[in-house]
Design an enzyme around this catalytic site. Structure first.
Site, short mmCIF file in Angstrom:
data_model
loop_
_atom_site.label_atom_id
_atom_site.label_comp_id
_atom_site.label_asym_id
_atom_site.label_seq_id
_atom_site.Cartn_x
_atom_site.Cartn_y
_atom_site.Cartn_z
N GLY A 67 0.80 -1.08 0.09
CA GLY A 67 -0.13 0.11 0.09
C GLY A 67 0.96 1.06 -0.11
N ASP A 68 0.25 2.63 0.00
CA ASP A 68 1.04 3.58 -0.09
C ASP A 68 1.77 3.78 -1.10
OD1 ASP A 68 -0.57 4.22 2.29
OD2 ASP A 68 0.94 3.97 3.71
N GLN A 69 3.40 3.81 -0.69
CA GLN A 69 4.34 3.81 -1.72
C GLN A 69 4.86 2.46 -2.35
OE1 GLN A 69 4.56 5.53 1.06
NE2 GLN A 69 4.48 7.82 0.49
#
Length: 751
Positions: free
Chosen positions: A312-314
């Protein structure tokens, strides 16, 4: 009695005593910090395994504020502006969040930007426009009146999108905005690795580095009103820089246009049929990302720590389902559990030692507030995940957020105690082995294996009006007694269809990555699938399967002859279509509840009302009992030998078709529900001529499912609802056993 292990507990400052209490209650063997929190010394001294969240490319404003030309960048597309004369002014930031995004005025705009006539698609000569950097406006001359124009421009991302979301959600007030940085720049890359090396030395008590995540955020852009404007959990928009674009050109021999990123405003959504430039950029990006991920993992290991990646995220560029992921040296992957599909997205990742699910709800104020009962969401989340875990186990579980919030809700605390114990019990009984799958099912789309369990998605575990009718396919399969794989059209064209595949599913709207678009104009693809089904294979089409974007060869669905259904595209209205009577009783619909009064009225109507003339017609009285989601209009049987199972409102919702030794099935849509999961399960067994295998390890009640573990000599029955359920399970020898399950219950028996 609380068991222990396989559980990661979040903690925070000044919460040591309660952390210790909840760790014992929930059986936690690991403790982690969350975004913006740190662990007390007393927590570190509890003797638990310590996870430490690490953000490689943020939380160091002291560096990036001196190098603001090395933040990540994104190509943005302005609003379309109508020219009313031979000049037009186009404001750049009118619909973007200025606290998140800032135009890149450092790199030559005439080299890296583009002005496009959106009426013709033509690029405006760079000599005909200028940038007013003070006003962030592009002045364009020599344009055509009454044409729309846009600017595609590079912008710096000056507020980390995840920290921004958390900041705005939790009202962090004047807390300093964390600025992200891009390791594609050598100086910043050196800073990242030097900083991490020092952090490893300064963190002797950390056992697991929980990378949250690495270098490039999925596409998440806000508008001028601080609202989400563009989100794509798979989007690579926020990965651009002039340096990377130049290096790409040197490596691939052609230059990417801004249009290759903004894509007319679609921003290369995962729903779009992928083009060469998009695929090449993903390959280029993932090569760079993976090289540097491996270096971080190697550094972690050299310091005696495990390397865990948050999915998730980066996460962009890591590509966990792309070949070579196992070479990165990561020990584990952890991800958010939103439902069964996202559970499988984590659990099925190859090449790591273990996987972990971060369950919901997240311990944030938007859920943990006075008057709310977060235990309801907690159990709902567990039920969705549990059916998937039985099919593909994750090794560990945990939660995220602020433990101090969760601790204020005793009922929720008790709920997590129950869930954690049950999770461990499943592992203890099964040894972490998946339940037996009885069929091999392949999802066929443009992305194939690289986007396993990622189809039909825009935002993580958030189906919407346009997606839910297809997302339900994955959610149903995630906990079904079948083995699932994902194959691409390129796979089929290059290698044919694997001999062990029982059923292929192709579904989605026309001209998307999930149905395929123009790939169906390749006769080799059509030939291959037809020959396979004709020889005994099974093809299930959902929505607008095998659809070509333009009407051609007299067909819209290119495999209409296989599934027995096509869609009227207003090209053949003068050709009559006749519907055979709907079959009221069939193996596929055996578990569909139909109101007796509705059935009687339907039978009295003669099963159908044949309407000769343009478009034909069918069934003024629907039989009902099935939720097909958003309607697919104007579908019709290609002949009267097709078996119609539902055909309400003058179009087909469910049909089967014999095709040589094989079978085709058409379903107009499949939102997730227990009833629809049961319907799809029966479709798969029927289409593959495996009706005789269906009864063994089946449940009479669709709200309950059976998982069989032959190696352990066990089976279990789960109740997927918040109400008590009764069911009868049929065993392999044909005998039956009755179960009376409490809400959310599970029962184990020897097989």
């Amino acid at each position: 009695m609380t068991s222990t292990g396989r559980f990661t507990l979040p903690s925070e400052e000044n919460f040591a005593e309660k952390t210790k209490e909840l760790a014992e209650l929930w059986g936690a063997d690991a403790i982690r910090n969350s975004d913006g929190t740190h662990l007390d010394e007393a927590v570190l001294a509890l003797g638990k395994k310590i996870y430490n969240a690490y953000f490689p490319t943020r939380a160091h404003n002291e560096w990036i504020t001196l190098h603001m030309d090395e933040t990540p960048q994104v190509y943005l597309l302005t609003d379309r502006i109508l020219a009313e004369s031979d000049t037009v002014d186009i404001p750049l930031m009118e619909s973007f969040f200025a606290e998140q995004l800032k135009p890149n005025r450092d790199a030559d705009p005439h080299k890296y930007w583009e002005v496009v006539d959106r009426t013709t698609g033509e690029v405006v000569d760079s000599a005909n426009w200028t940038l007013d950097a003070d006003e962030d406006t592009v002045h364009v001359s020599g344009v055509a009146a009454w044409h729309e124009y846009t600017v595609s421009f590079l912008a710096y991302i000056i507020w980390d999108p995840v920290e921004m979301y958390n900041h705005l959600t939790n009202d962090w007030g004047d807390k300093e905005h964390e600025i992200p940085f891009d390791i594609y720049h050598p100086a910043t890359r050196k800073f990242v690795f030097d900083t991490f090396e020092q952090w490893l030395k300064d963190s002797p008590q950390t056992d697991v580095v929980r990378f949250t995540t690495f270098f490039y955020q999925f596409t998440l852009l806000f508008d001028e009103k601080r609202r989400e404007k563009v989100v794509d959990w798979f989007g690579c928009a926020c990965t651009v820089s002039p340096r990377a674009l130049d290096d790409f050109e040197a490596k691939y021999g052609y230059r990417l246009r801004p249009e290759d990123f903004v894509d007319g405003g679609a921003y290369n959504s995962a729903w779009r049929v992928p083009r060469k430039a998009q695929r090449d950029w993903i390959d280029f990006l993932s090569g760079f990302v993976r090289e540097n991920v491996k270096q971080l993992a190697d550094m972690s290991h050299a310091a005696g720590k495990e390397a865990m990646m948050f999915l998730g995220d980066q996460w962009i560029g890591t590509e966990p389902y792309k070949d070579g992921f196992d070479e990165l040296g990561l020990d584990a992957v952890v991800g958010s559990i939103g439902d069964g599909t996202t559970t499988r997205m984590i659990a099925d990742i190859p090449g790591v030692k273990y996987t972990e699910g971060r369950f919901l709800p997240y311990f944030f104020p938007d859920t943990f507030y006075e008057g709310n009962d977060p235990s309801i969401e907690g159990l709902d989340n567990w039920r969705k995940a549990r059916r998937a875990i039985l099919r593909s186990p994750i090794s560990r579980m945990g939660y995220g957020g602020y433990l101090s919030l969760a601790a204020k809700f005793p009922k929720f605390v008790d709920t997590v105690t129950h869930i954690a114990n049950e999770f461990r019990d499943i592992h203890d009984r099964t040894g972490g082995v998946a339940a037996e799958g009885e069929l091999n099912v392949a999802i066929l789309n443009s992305w194939g294996k690289m986007r396993s369990w990622m189809a039909f998605t825009v935002a993580h575990a958030l189906p919407n009006k346009q997606t839910y009718s297809y997302y339900g396919i994955l959610e149903s399969l995630s906990g079904m007694r079948v083995n699932v794989r994902f194959i691409s059209f390129d796979d089929v064209l290059a290698h044919g269809i694997d001999s062990d595949i029982d059923v292929i599913i192709n579904g989605g709207p026309v001209d998307t990555a999930f149905t395929g678009g123009d790939v169906w104009t390749n006769p080799k693809l059509v030939e291959t699938v037809r020959a396979w089904v004709r020889g005994g294979g099974a093809f299930v089409g959902v929505g607008e399967p095998s659809s070509a974007p333009r009407f051609q060869t007299g067909r819209f669905f290119q495999l209409a002859d296989v599934i027995g259904v096509d869609e009227e595209r207003y090209q053949t209205l003068s050709v009559d279509k006749y519907f055979p009577p709907v079959v009221p009783d069939h193996f596929i619909t055996a578990d569909v509840p139909v109101d007796p009064a509705a059935r009687e009225a339907w039978e009295q109507a003669g099963y159908r009302i044949p309407l000769s003339g343009c478009g034909g017609g069918q069934s003024i009285k629907p039989l009902g009992g099935i939720d097909f989601g958003e309607p697919v209009l104007n579908t019709y049987p290609v002949n009267e030998n097709v078996t119609l199972l539902r055909a309400d409102g003058g179009q087909v919702q469910l049909a089967t078709n014999d095709y040589g030794k094989g079978r085709g099935v058409y379903i107009s849509g499949l939102p997730y529900s227990a009833a629809n999961a049961r319907l799809l399960e029966r479709v798969l067994f029927y289409a593959s001529h495996n009706e005789d295998k269906y009864a063994a390890w089946s449940s009479s009640n669709p709200e309950c499912e059976v998982a069989h573990f032959p190696e352990q000599g066990l089976y279990c029955v789960i109740n997927n609802t918040d109400q008590p359920q009764k069911t009868t399970v049929t065993l392999a020898d044909g005998t039956t056993e009755d179960f009376d399950l409490p809400d959310s219950g599970i029962a184990w028996r020897e097989a």
